[in-house]
Motif scaffolding. Structure first.
Motif, mmCIF file in Angstrom:
data_model
loop_
_atom_site.group_PDB
_atom_site.id
_atom_site.type_symbol
_atom_site.label_atom_id
_atom_site.label_comp_id
_atom_site.label_asym_id
_atom_site.label_seq_id
_atom_site.Cartn_x
_atom_site.Cartn_y
_atom_site.Cartn_z
ATOM 1 N N ARG A 210 -5.346 3.689 -5.231
ATOM 2 C CA ARG A 210 -4.915 2.331 -5.579
ATOM 3 C C ARG A 210 -4.616 1.612 -4.265
ATOM 4 O O ARG A 210 -3.486 1.607 -3.775
ATOM 5 C CB ARG A 210 -3.694 2.366 -6.494
ATOM 6 C CG ARG A 210 -3.998 2.924 -7.869
ATOM 7 C CD ARG A 210 -2.870 2.635 -8.843
ATOM 8 N NE ARG A 210 -1.631 3.301 -8.487
ATOM 9 C CZ ARG A 210 -1.333 4.555 -8.820
ATOM 10 N NH1 ARG A 210 -2.191 5.277 -9.513
ATOM 11 N NH2 ARG A 210 -0.169 5.084 -8.466
ATOM 12 N N SER A 211 -5.644 1.060 -3.677
ATOM 13 C CA SER A 211 -5.505 0.429 -2.370
ATOM 14 C C SER A 211 -4.807 -0.912 -2.483
ATOM 15 O O SER A 211 -4.778 -1.538 -3.545
ATOM 16 C CB SER A 211 -6.885 0.233 -1.726
ATOM 17 O OG SER A 211 -7.727 -0.548 -2.558
ATOM 18 N N GLY A 212 -4.221 -1.350 -1.373
ATOM 19 C CA GLY A 212 -3.552 -2.640 -1.319
ATOM 20 C C GLY A 212 -3.767 -3.280 0.029
ATOM 21 O O GLY A 212 -4.498 -2.765 0.872
ATOM 22 N N ILE A 213 -3.111 -4.402 0.255
ATOM 23 C CA ILE A 213 -3.228 -5.142 1.503
ATOM 24 C C ILE A 213 -1.951 -4.951 2.323
ATOM 25 O O ILE A 213 -0.845 -5.131 1.814
ATOM 26 C CB ILE A 213 -3.438 -6.644 1.242
ATOM 27 C CG1 ILE A 213 -4.741 -6.880 0.489
ATOM 28 C CG2 ILE A 213 -3.399 -7.436 2.538
ATOM 29 C CD1 ILE A 213 -5.985 -6.574 1.284
ATOM 30 N N ALA A 214 -2.113 -4.585 3.594
ATOM 31 C CA ALA A 214 -0.985 -4.503 4.519
ATOM 32 C C ALA A 214 -1.409 -5.166 5.820
ATOM 33 O O ALA A 214 -2.472 -4.861 6.363
ATOM 34 C CB ALA A 214 -0.583 -3.049 4.766
#
Length: 223
Positions: A210-214
């Motif tokens: 579950r990738s996200g933005i950082a």
């Protein structure tokens, strides 16, 4: 304590955002086309909410009417028509648009070609008396509904033209990630934030995550 309405609050992302805001101490009203469906979604979340926050259900018009801030989390197909219906209830309010206009084919997800605009900009055109902000596009519904205390590995990118409205949403992002959101510029940059969700979905499928933005390179004082 703000009253936050989630238009589309019975969908996975809308319900997840509602859960996080209620955990953060806000009064949350999940909106749906039918009050019964909204109340059922609220009943599902209520046992997981402690502290001063609360969650309830209402139809979309009632939810928009009683809220201080409104989050739009509906499928893009019905986005324009629904906002046109709710124009009176949304006048003068902060409206956070997290709608991602996406298509899917055999090759996977892709961003729809809306021309020189975005869902958020369309919302502002349909709601000239509201203060539209784009945010929360890239948060996974599964992560939002998880038991994690905060999603501190992610950043919330916020775009908008109204300085005060954007500042309020930057602050609200901390309810989810434990830190303020990141000012990503004017509302027109939603044209780039919205289709980026297709890239995350593709990564998730490829790597089973579950990738996200950082965002790297910012210090605490810059947030």
């Amino acid at each position: 304590m703000d009253t936050i309405a989630i238009i589309g609050g019975t969908g996975p992302q809308g319900k997840g955002l509602g859960y996080r805001f209620a955990r953060g101490g806000h009064r949350v009203v999940l909106g749906s086309r039918t009050k019964e469906r909204a109340e059922a979604a609220a009943e599902e979340l209520r046992p997981r909410i402690s502290g001063s926050g609360s969650v309830e259900g209402a139809d979309n018009a009632e939810a928009a009417e009683i809220a201080d801030l409104v989050v739009v989390a509906v499928p893009y197909d019905g986005h324009d028509a629904l906002l046109a219906e709710l124009g009176d209830q949304l006048a003068g309010k902060i409206v956070v648009n997290c709608v991602n206009p996406l298509g899917f084919d055999k090759a996977g997800p892709y961003g729809l070609d809306l021309g020189p605009t975005s869902a958020a900009e369309k919302a502002q055109a349909l709601l000239p008396e509201a203060h539209v902000v784009g945010a929360f596009h890239h948060l996974s519904a599964v992560s939002l509904l998880s038991e994690a205390d905060v999603l501190d590995h992610e950043d919330v990118l916020v775009c908008g033209d109204d300085v005060a409205a954007k500042a309020r949403v930057l602050e609200l992002a901390a309810t989810i990630t434990g830190k303020p959101g990141i000012d990503a510029g004017p509302l027109r940059l939603a044209r780039h934030l919205e289709p980026l969700t297709a890239v995350l979905i593709s990564i998730n499928k490829r790597y089973r995550v579950r990738s996200g933005i950082a965002i790297s390179g910012l210090t605490g004082g810059q947030r």
